[in-house]
Scaffold this motif. Structure first.
Motif, short mmCIF file in Angstrom:
data_model
loop_
_atom_site.label_atom_id
_atom_site.label_comp_id
_atom_site.label_asym_id
_atom_site.label_seq_id
_atom_site.Cartn_x
_atom_site.Cartn_y
_atom_site.Cartn_z
N ASP A 52 0.83 -1.22 0.00
CA ASP A 52 0.00 0.00 0.00
C ASP A 52 0.86 1.26 0.00
O ASP A 52 0.57 2.22 -0.71
CB ASP A 52 -0.95 0.02 1.20
CG ASP A 52 -2.07 -0.99 1.10
OD1 ASP A 52 -2.33 -1.48 -0.02
OD2 ASP A 52 -2.67 -1.29 2.14
N TYR A 53 1.92 1.25 0.79
CA TYR A 53 2.83 2.41 0.85
C TYR A 53 3.47 2.65 -0.52
O TYR A 53 3.55 3.78 -0.98
CB TYR A 53 3.89 2.16 1.91
CG TYR A 53 4.89 3.27 2.04
CD1 TYR A 53 4.62 4.41 2.79
CD2 TYR A 53 6.13 3.19 1.40
CE1 TYR A 53 5.54 5.44 2.90
CE2 TYR A 53 7.05 4.21 1.50
CZ TYR A 53 6.76 5.33 2.25
OH TYR A 53 7.67 6.35 2.35
N LYS A 56 0.89 4.14 -2.91
CA LYS A 56 0.64 5.56 -2.59
C LYS A 56 1.80 6.43 -3.04
O LYS A 56 1.60 7.53 -3.57
CB LYS A 56 0.39 5.74 -1.10
CG LYS A 56 -0.94 5.22 -0.64
CD LYS A 56 -1.07 5.34 0.86
CE LYS A 56 -2.29 4.60 1.35
NZ LYS A 56 -2.35 4.55 2.81
N LYS A 57 3.01 5.93 -2.84
CA LYS A 57 4.19 6.68 -3.24
C LYS A 57 4.22 6.86 -4.77
O LYS A 57 4.50 7.94 -5.27
CB LYS A 57 5.44 5.95 -2.76
CG LYS A 57 6.70 6.72 -2.89
CD LYS A 57 7.83 5.97 -2.22
CE LYS A 57 9.13 6.70 -2.50
NZ LYS A 57 10.27 5.98 -1.96
N LEU A 59 1.60 6.80 -6.81
CA LEU A 59 0.48 7.63 -7.25
C LEU A 59 0.66 9.10 -6.86
O LEU A 59 0.02 9.97 -7.45
CB LEU A 59 -0.83 7.09 -6.69
CG LEU A 59 -1.28 5.75 -7.25
CD1 LEU A 59 -2.54 5.28 -6.55
CD2 LEU A 59 -1.47 5.80 -8.76
N SER A 60 1.51 9.38 -5.90
CA SER A 60 1.68 10.77 -5.47
C SER A 60 2.68 11.54 -6.34
O SER A 60 2.86 12.74 -6.15
CB SER A 60 2.13 10.82 -4.01
OG SER A 60 3.43 10.29 -3.88
#
Length: 79
Positions: A52-53, A56-57, A59-60
């Motif tokens: 998940d991390y 998110k990384k 996608l950011s």
């Protein structure tokens, strides 16, 4: 310590599984530096936390279309 890949490790102690991001740097003593992602009570949750991390990384990093976001998630789950 469990090495997940070049960028992540999971430290294990009697109480927690602690996934960490390898910063690929060392401190003044020459010890590797890590950034803690979280604390989990089982290995499955810790591995999912790393995944998940990482998503998110990815996608950011700037704007993405929905199609690109779905591709990033699918690629992460296929590794």
């Amino acid at each position: 310590m469990i090495r997940v890949n070049d960028n992540y490790v999971i430290e294990v102690d009697p109480y927690n599984y602690t996934p960490k991001e390898d910063l690929h740097r060392t401190d003044k003593n020459g010890d590797p530096l890590f950034k803690t992602i979280g604390y989990y009570n089982n290995l499955r949750s810790a591995v999912k936390g790393v995944l998940d991390y990482d998503i998110k990384k990815s996608l950011s990093d700037g704007d993405k279309s929905l199609y690109e976001a779905v591709r990033v998630v699918n690629e992460a789950y296929s590794r």
